[in-house]
Structures are given as C-alpha cells and as structure tokens.
Design a protein around this motif. Structure first.
Motif, PDB file in Angstrom:
ATOM      1  N   ARG A   6       0.778  -1.242   0.010  1.00  0.00           N
ATOM      2  CA  ARG A   6      -0.008   0.143  -0.106  1.00  0.00           C
ATOM      3  C   ARG A   6       0.976   1.354  -0.017  1.00  0.00           C
ATOM      4  O   ARG A   6       0.653   2.236  -0.848  1.00  0.00           O
ATOM      5  CB  ARG A   6      -0.961   0.053   1.134  1.00  0.00           C
ATOM      6  N   ASP A   9       2.342   1.721  -3.536  1.00  0.00           N
ATOM      7  CA  ASP A   9       1.233   2.355  -4.232  1.00  0.00           C
ATOM      8  C   ASP A   9       0.933   3.702  -4.024  1.00  0.00           C
ATOM      9  O   ASP A   9       0.595   4.606  -4.855  1.00  0.00           O
ATOM     10  CB  ASP A   9      -0.047   1.551  -3.827  1.00  0.00           C
ATOM     11  N   GLU A  10       0.921   4.023  -2.723  1.00  0.00           N
ATOM     12  CA  GLU A  10       0.638   5.490  -2.460  1.00  0.00           C
ATOM     13  C   GLU A  10       1.742   6.581  -2.916  1.00  0.00           C
ATOM     14  O   GLU A  10       1.553   7.643  -3.235  1.00  0.00           O
ATOM     15  CB  GLU A  10       0.541   5.844  -0.850  1.00  0.00           C
ATOM     16  N   VAL A  13       1.757   7.851  -6.253  1.00  0.00           N
ATOM     17  CA  VAL A  13       0.905   9.092  -6.751  1.00  0.00           C
ATOM     18  C   VAL A  13       1.891  10.283  -6.400  1.00  0.00           C
ATOM     19  O   VAL A  13       2.516  10.636  -5.582  1.00  0.00           O
ATOM     20  CB  VAL A  13      -0.225   9.110  -5.751  1.00  0.00           C
ATOM     21  N   TYR A 136       4.443  -6.642  -6.336  1.00  0.00           N
ATOM     22  CA  TYR A 136       5.674  -6.189  -5.500  1.00  0.00           C
ATOM     23  C   TYR A 136       6.463  -7.332  -5.134  1.00  0.00           C
ATOM     24  O   TYR A 136       7.779  -7.514  -5.064  1.00  0.00           O
ATOM     25  CB  TYR A 136       5.218  -5.137  -4.346  1.00  0.00           C
TER      26      TYR A 136
ATOM     27  N   LYS B 260      -1.964  -0.844 -14.055  1.00  0.00           N
ATOM     28  CA  LYS B 260      -0.987   0.390 -13.711  1.00  0.00           C
ATOM     29  C   LYS B 260      -1.173   1.564 -14.610  1.00  0.00           C
ATOM     30  O   LYS B 260      -1.145   2.720 -14.151  1.00  0.00           O
ATOM     31  CB  LYS B 260       0.367  -0.193 -13.457  1.00  0.00           C
ATOM     32  N   GLU B 268      -6.169  11.415  -7.583  1.00  0.00           N
ATOM     33  CA  GLU B 268      -5.206  10.720  -6.775  1.00  0.00           C
ATOM     34  C   GLU B 268      -5.420   9.284  -6.447  1.00  0.00           C
ATOM     35  O   GLU B 268      -4.267   8.608  -6.237  1.00  0.00           O
ATOM     36  CB  GLU B 268      -5.566  11.595  -5.412  1.00  0.00           C
ATOM     37  N   ARG B 269      -6.634   8.909  -6.220  1.00  0.00           N
ATOM     38  CA  ARG B 269      -6.851   7.554  -5.772  1.00  0.00           C
ATOM     39  C   ARG B 269      -7.772   6.872  -7.024  1.00  0.00           C
ATOM     40  O   ARG B 269      -8.313   7.535  -7.905  1.00  0.00           O
ATOM     41  CB  ARG B 269      -7.686   7.318  -4.602  1.00  0.00           C
TER      42      ARG B 269
END
Lengths: 519, 327
Positions: A6, A9-10, A13, A136, B260, B268-269
């Motif tokens: 997680r 993934d975050e 961004v 991952y 992806k 953002e999400r």
C-alpha cells in the motif's frame, strides 16, 4: 507485505515531499522490527539478490495456468508489464492472507539454497497474496524492485521515526553501509556522537561559457577541473573518513590515506586523482578503485592515488565555512606547512599566481593535464554562501554516426524507438560506438519509425537491426578508453542533435579519429 | 431460419419482427438497460422493465414503452419473451427468448457482484447464450463488495482527518448509486453533482432506498465539505463545478483502473469498481447457463471466445458494427 504494497502504491502518486515523508513515517511506525529493517533496505535502493529471473518466472507461470499462452500475451499487451500481467492474471486467493514483509523475505532466503523448492514456494506465495502484494513480491524476487522515494525523504522519515536530528540520521544512514538488511536501530545517534564531525554539502560549480578575455581575473582563484573524483576528507577523534560527492563512505577503498597526519577535527574539500608515470589518468581509474570489493596489494602498487586539496571547511575544530576563500586558503597553506608527511596530500595552487601565465594560456595548458575545464572562484566568497564557482569548459564536440540498431520502448511507448545505436567506420566495417536517445519532431519521428520497420534486417527481442543508411549528428563532451565496449572507447555525455538527411556514410567518423580524441 | 439474427441494426428476432438493444431506429425494440449504448431514441415502440422505462423517460424522453416485470412472460407473434435481473444497473435485465423449444438469452451488460442498489443477477438456463465480455482477460479480477467498501471508507476517513472533501467519481447511472450505497454506515454527509442528483431523485421515487443525500450545485462557496463524500460524474474533478470544493481528494471508480498504466495521472486515488463481470465470473456464468452455443460480444471478444473454445464450447464472436454473422 500488505502495508508495504500500500505504501509503494501511495508513493507512486505524485505528491509533495512533505506528504511522502509523512507517509513513510506513518508506515515505519506501524512496522514490526524485522519488517522495518527490510523495508528500509528496499526503500534505500539496496539490492535484493535475485531468486529467479523474469524469464524463469514466466515459464513457471505458463505451466501453472488454465488458459493458453496466447491469452497471456494479450494480458501483457493490456498491462504493458510482464510482472504485472503475471500478478493480475494468476487466480486471486480465496481469502488473502496477510504476511509480514520480513516473514516472506526470510522464506525467500531459506528457499534460495534449495533449487527444487523455489517453484513450489513462488506458487504457494502467489496463492496467499492479494494482487498488488503479489506484484511487489514478483518485483522483489526478480530483483527489479525500484524504490519510489529519494534518500532524503527516507532520511527525514527515519529521523522522525527515531526521534533524533536529521543531520545525525543522514550521517548514520550513509555511514552504515550494510548490504544485508541494515538494522534501523543502528541509525541511532551513537555513531555520530562518537565521530562528532559530519560531511557537509559541497559546492557544485555552475557551468558558464563566458569569454575568458573580457574581464580581469585578479580577484579570482583559478584551477583546473582535475580529472578525478571529488570528495571530502575529514578527520575526527577516531581516525579519518573519505566521503564521495554522492555521500558514499569510501574510506576503505583508499588505504593509502591511512597514515596521513592531518590534525583532528578537520574537513578538506578536494579530488582524488590517479597518477601513473607522472601522468594524471582519467577519473574512470579512480571510479574503478571505488567499485572494487577488496583492495589488494597489487592495486596499491599499480596506481598512485593522491588527494588534491583545494578548500577547507573545518580546521582543527574551527568552522571556517563562513570565512572568505582568501582567508580559508591561509588556513589551508598553514596546515600544509605544518604537516610532516605530505606524500599523499597535495595542495592545489592558484594558477594565476604564476606570473607567466595569462588565463588563455592556462586554458590551453589544461589539456596537457588531462583536464577539460577550469574552475573559477571569487576570492571573497564564503564557503557556506558561495554561488560563484564557475566551470569553464570546452564546447561539446559534434560528430556523425550511422544508425545500426534501434530499441523499442516498453509499455505505452512500445511502438516508439527510444534508443538508437550508432556506428563508426573501421576500414569497410561499421562498429557500434554509442547509444543516444532520439529527440525528434513528430514528423521525423514517424519517418524514422517507418524507415526502421521497412529496413529491418533482424530482430533481437526489442532491438531492431537496420540497414545502415540514416546518418545522425550527435554531440559529446569527450572520449574515454573502455574495456567494456566493443569499440574500446566510451563517449562522455552523448546527445542526439539531428537527423542529417543530406550526408552519406563517408561523413561518418572513423574509429581511429575517435581514438585520437582520448586524452 | 435462426431464432436470433445478428444484423448491423442489432439482435434481430425475425419471427417476432423485433430487435434487442438496436443500434439504429427500428419499429420494435426490447431494451436491456438504460445506458446510452443500449437504449437509443427514435424507435417505434419499446419494451423494457418498469425501472428501465422510467430511466429512459428521464434520460432520453422515451415515452412509448410497454413495461414487464422480471420473470413476466409476454408474447410477440408466438415468441415468448421475458426479462431477468442482470445486476448491472438499476432495472437492467437479460432478455430470454423462447420459441418452439429453443431458448436464447441475451445478457446486455451484467455483473455478478451483489451491490446495495440493483437486483442481483439470476442465472437463466438456455441453449444459446449471448454474453458481453468487456473485461474478458484474466488480469481482470474484482475484489469483493465488502473489501471495496472498506477501501472507500478508509479513504473517506483519511480525508476527514485531513479536513479534505472526498470526491468520488463514477458513471452517473448505476456506478454513482452503487458507490453512494457502498459504505453501509456513512461517516459524513453525502452530496451529489446535479446530473447524479436528478437520476437519484428519479430512482428514489421509483422506490429505491438511498442514504440521505443533498444536491451540490457548485455555487455554494462557503459550505464546509471537509467531512463530506461527494459523488461526481467521471470528469467532475476537471470541471468548473469542482472549483468551489476547496481542498479535496479525488478518486475514480472503474474496472479499467485494474492496470497500472490506466492509473497514471488524473485523480489521486483509483478504486477498481466495475459494473461488469470479471474473467472468472464470465466463465462461471457461461458454465451455469448450461448453454452449448455461446456468442461473445463487446470487449476482448477474440481472446475470450478462444478460451471458451479451448474449454470445449461452441463459441463465436459477434460484432454489430461490421454486420457480420458470428464466426
């Protein structure tokens, strides 16, 4: 693994550095100790030894799925990433089990020695992990995982986590160079307290191609840009340390400096140069030494390494970064005057002080010293505020090469060519000598793509070999000898300039001409 | 003469002289659900479920519609038709066509996940099964409704803590309502953009239960939205409407977010929420209908068709646009 996936993934961004630090910090605080160590190991970009190759993973996958290879190819097309296609299309677990990162990596270490169990281990891990975690996991075991955070973000998060000042954390972070997962507890401030002297950010000269004869340079300090590795040499109560520009600790790569007699608590700025038969060698020789795992006696005999000091930031405990260059140089000269053994340490001198030379003559003499640039500093600049180190370098050279190979991009760039390999003449043959990234207008890009497709000779995976006829002009900063390249040399900083439509193969540079460029 | 023909106007039932989800203006049209690629204006007469009829009236001003409830059989020139829940959007139906012992089912779009808005999908046994396969690749595997609800709730909570509004974007008919109802116990007020608000009002009057929601017109600049969930259309974050939201976190909800490369840029999400069946659900559905002849349409038809053939089905791919017979 779930929390780690997680986090990654975050971090993918785009967000502010503050945000990233916060995310990493929040993650670190919710980690058990072992997973914490592994996470930091992976996030700082340290290698994880490969368990199996991508190719082996694909074979394993194809043997264990219920649909045909053709469908798998469609999945690769849709995702643009083989590992992602594998991770998403293996049937999802009935109920995902949460496994700690450390647990699964420990299992990887266990299974590594036992070849027959690797397949079984991977499949059973896939059956347990949720889709993104699986991705991952695949990245890590094929050693293709890349950290999404910079070391400064990681250091800031670690400092918050350890509740200690940032500079100490940063120092320890770079000081502890464990290859196996480092213990985060080691980053606590003890090391720094023991050594009490930290490397400081050094000044980077700014490139400026001014006219040398337009001004007078009396108030300036002029030196060659020595062909070596910039580093800082510091001494503390327990010995000395050498830090590279990128803040790698490289003390143990240069045992020749073990017996220097610098006063304690001193930091010098300078370059390490390699000398053989009185000639300064290219800096790749020094870099080679840094890359060696173990330094042997033979290495020490082969080349003489010398530290050329040109600035001082701390003199026997006194911080001198606030003083002007002129004042600092006095400190530096006094230091050298008092030193008994200066074999390995040398003092860089202001070339303008030798009255016989004008700046133009200095510039002309640079090449004989294997230097391609001059560094010009204002004498009244303090170290901590200086912005005026000027780098005066030769203009880039240009040459022409002929297109031999083109490499296709990956994922969404898969119908573009992202890397071109150029050839130089050698007799009647063409030898590849450099690669450049094309930078073309839309129209030419399409034309070159069409040309490559039409004049294809052979394909090697993503690389297309083409009939030699497109001439491409490039610029480069210099030539170095190289044993790794088939042609025996390596261009420094090659850049794509243009597609020369009116030139023919006779205009292509020959390998001998390039060899002559080697300084 | 086959019971159903594949023409460039849509699925044609010659015996009853009517079309299912026609692409062009025809005399008689049977509509599976209210999305614009299935329900089109300008036909002579429509047949649909009551809820779809209401949606068509609201969205396209289609009035001339005869309605039939789920499982209610109606006959056109001896051919028996009936609607069966497809679980895609409110009112969405599969169409069962039966004549002289031969049974066809045309699914329209469908999903197998059970949400809090639509009537769940029901398997209808048949001989000929026409299925969509928008996500007919093994990489498309959906999370359960509970997991998704948990993800969205967590995101909403995080934004609340940071005093940011949460803008969740999805298609205005079906997805928006599903997202709104996904979190069973809302942790703040829910607002909708005008399009979604109007659709919700229509559905609410037709008897669907919703959490309390309000209209957000984009003009109220002093409203405190820091703990609110705002449901918007897919392009809402980029529109002028969003300017007055203040600091907000945007998220999109779509099945395409699975890969992806589709998650690059934009909000953002990205939540992977789809109103279509995923790979394993598609196969499961084909299996459960007991049909031998499968027609796949819309999406990765070649790949999914090939896989069904590998599994031993007589599967053909269908494309309206090319006016081809199945191959």
């Amino acid at each position: 693994m779930e929390k780690f996936a997680r986090l990654i993934d975050e971090l993918g961004v785009p967000s502010s550095q503050e945000d990233q630090i916060q995310k990493v910090h929040a993650y670190l605080s919710h980690c058990d100790e072992e997973s914490l160590n592994w996470s930091v190991h992976l996030l700082r970009g340290h290698p994880f030894k490969r368990l199996c190759s991508k190719k082996e993973l694909v074979t394993l996958f194809i043997n264990h799925i219920e649909f045909s290879e053709h469908i798998f190819e469609q999945c690769i097309d849709a995702t643009g990433d083989i590992l992602e296609a594998i991770s998403l299309s293996y049937p999802k677990p009935g109920k995902a089990i949460s496994i700690e990162l450390a647990v699964i990596l420990k299992e990887v270490e266990l299974v590594r020695s036992n070849k027959e169990e690797i397949d079984h281990f991977i499949i059973s891990s896939w059956q347990k992990l949720a889709l993104t975690q699986r991705y991952y996991f695949n990245k890590i075991i094929t050693s293709t995982f890349r950290s999404p955070v910079s070391s400064s973000v990681l250091c800031a998060a670690l400092a918050q986590y350890l509740n200690q000042p940032l500079d100490a954390t940063t120092y320890n972070f770079h000081y502890v160079q464990d290859k196996t997962p480092l213990r985060v507890s080691k980053l606590r401030s003890e090391i720094k307290d023991k050594h009490n002297v930290l490397p400081i950010p050094i000044i980077e000269p700014v490139e400026n191609n001014l006219d040398l004869n337009s001004t007078t340079w009396e108030n300036h300090f002029i030196s060659y840009q020595w062909n070596g590795v910039r580093c800082q040499l510091l001494t503390h109560d327990n010995g000395h340390e050498i830090w590279s520009r990128r803040l790698e600790l490289i003390t143990d790569k240069f045992p020749e400096f073990n017996h220097i007699s610098l006063p304690k608590n001193t930091i010098l700025d300078g370059v390490i140069i390699a000398i053989s038969n009185g000639k300064i060698l290219p800096k790749s020789e020094v870099r080679k030494r840094i890359d060696r795992k173990r330094i042997t006696k033979k290495d020490l005999e082969k080349l003489t390494m010398s530290f050329l000091a040109f600035d001082i930031m701390r003199s026997a405990g006194q911080d001198v970064t606030g003083l002007t260059l002129e004042e600092r140089l006095v400190f530096l000269q006094n230091l050298f005057a008092e030193m008994s053994n200066t074999d390995r340490l040398q003092l860089a001198e202001n070339l303008l002080d030798s009255e016989f030379l004008t700046i133009q003559e200095i510039w002309e003499s640079a090449k004989t010293m294997n230097s391609r640039a001059l560094i010009i500093k204002a004498k009244n600049d303090a170290y901590n505020t200086a912005t005026h180190w000027i780098k005066y370098s030769a203009k880039a050279q240009t040459t022409c090469g002929v297109l031999l190979y083109a490499r296709r991009g990956e994922g969404y760039r898969s119908n573009e060519f992202v890397e071109l390999t150029l050839g130089a003449r050698q007799g009647s043959n063409l030898i590849p000598f450099t690669k450049v990234i094309p930078n073309l207008e839309e129209e030419e890009r399409l034309a070159i793509r069409a040309f490559i497709r039409e004049n294809l000779i052979e394909r090697f995976g993503p690389v297309y070999s083409v009939r030699a006829s497109i001439i491409i002009k490039i610029s480069f900063d210099g030539v170095e000898p190289s044993r790794r390249h088939k042609c025996g040399l390596k261009l420094k900083n090659p850049l794509f300039l243009s597609w020369e439509k009116d030139k023919s193969q006779e205009d292509v540079i020959s390998l001998e001409e390039l060899m002559n460029e080697i300084g | 003469m086959p019971l159903v023909e594949f023409t460039n106007k849509g699925f044609y039932v010659p015996q009853a002289d009517c079309y299912v989800d026609p692409e062009k203006k025809v005399e008689r049209a049977i509509i599976t659900h209210g999305h614009s690629d299935h329900a089109r204006k300008g036909c002579g007469h429509y047949f649909a479920t009551p809820l779809t009829a209401i949606i068509m009236d609201h969205r396209y001003r289609i009035k001339n519609c005869t309605t039939f409830d789920f499982n209610e059989v109606f006959e056109l020139n001896g051919v028996a038709f009936s609607f069966h829940p497809a679980g895609h959007v409110p009112g969405s139906a599969q169409v069962r066509i039966s004549y002289k012992g031969e049974t066809w089912v045309i699914t329209g779009d469908y999903k197998r996940a059970i949400d809090n808005v639509c009537r769940p999908f029901e398997v209808v046994p048949c001989d000929h099964f026409v299925t969509e396969c928008t996500f007919g690749l093994p990489i498309y595997q959906w999370k359960s409704e509970e997991e998704l609800a948990e993800e969205i709730k967590l995101w909403w909570q995080e934004n609340r803590q940071k005093k940011r509004a949460s803008l969740l974007m999805g298609y205005s008919l079906g997805k928006a309502q599903r997202l709104m109802q996904m979190v069973k116990e809302p942790i703040g007020p829910i607002y909708c953009d005008p399009t979604i608000y109007k659709t919700n009002e229509v559905l609410r009057q037709a008897g669907i239960d919703f959490h309390p929601y309000e209209l957000y017109e984009g003009l109220e600049s002093e409203m405190d939205l820091s703990n609110a969930l705002i449901i918007g259309s897919p392009s809402a974050a980029r529109s002028e409407w969003a300017n007055s939201l203040g600091d907000f976190s945007s998220a999109s909800a779509s099945g395409w977010n699975q890969t992806k490369k589709r998650r690059l840029g934009g909000p953002e999400r990205h939540f992977v929420v789809s109103d279509h069946a995923d790979w394993s659900e598609l196969i499961q559905t084909v299996e459960e209908t007991g049909a031998d002849n499968i027609y796949v349409m819309h999406g990765f038809t070649e790949t999914f068709g090939q896989h069904l053939r590998d599994l031993g089905y007589n599967a053909k791919t269908v494309s309206h646009r090319l006016n081809q017979q199945p191959k």
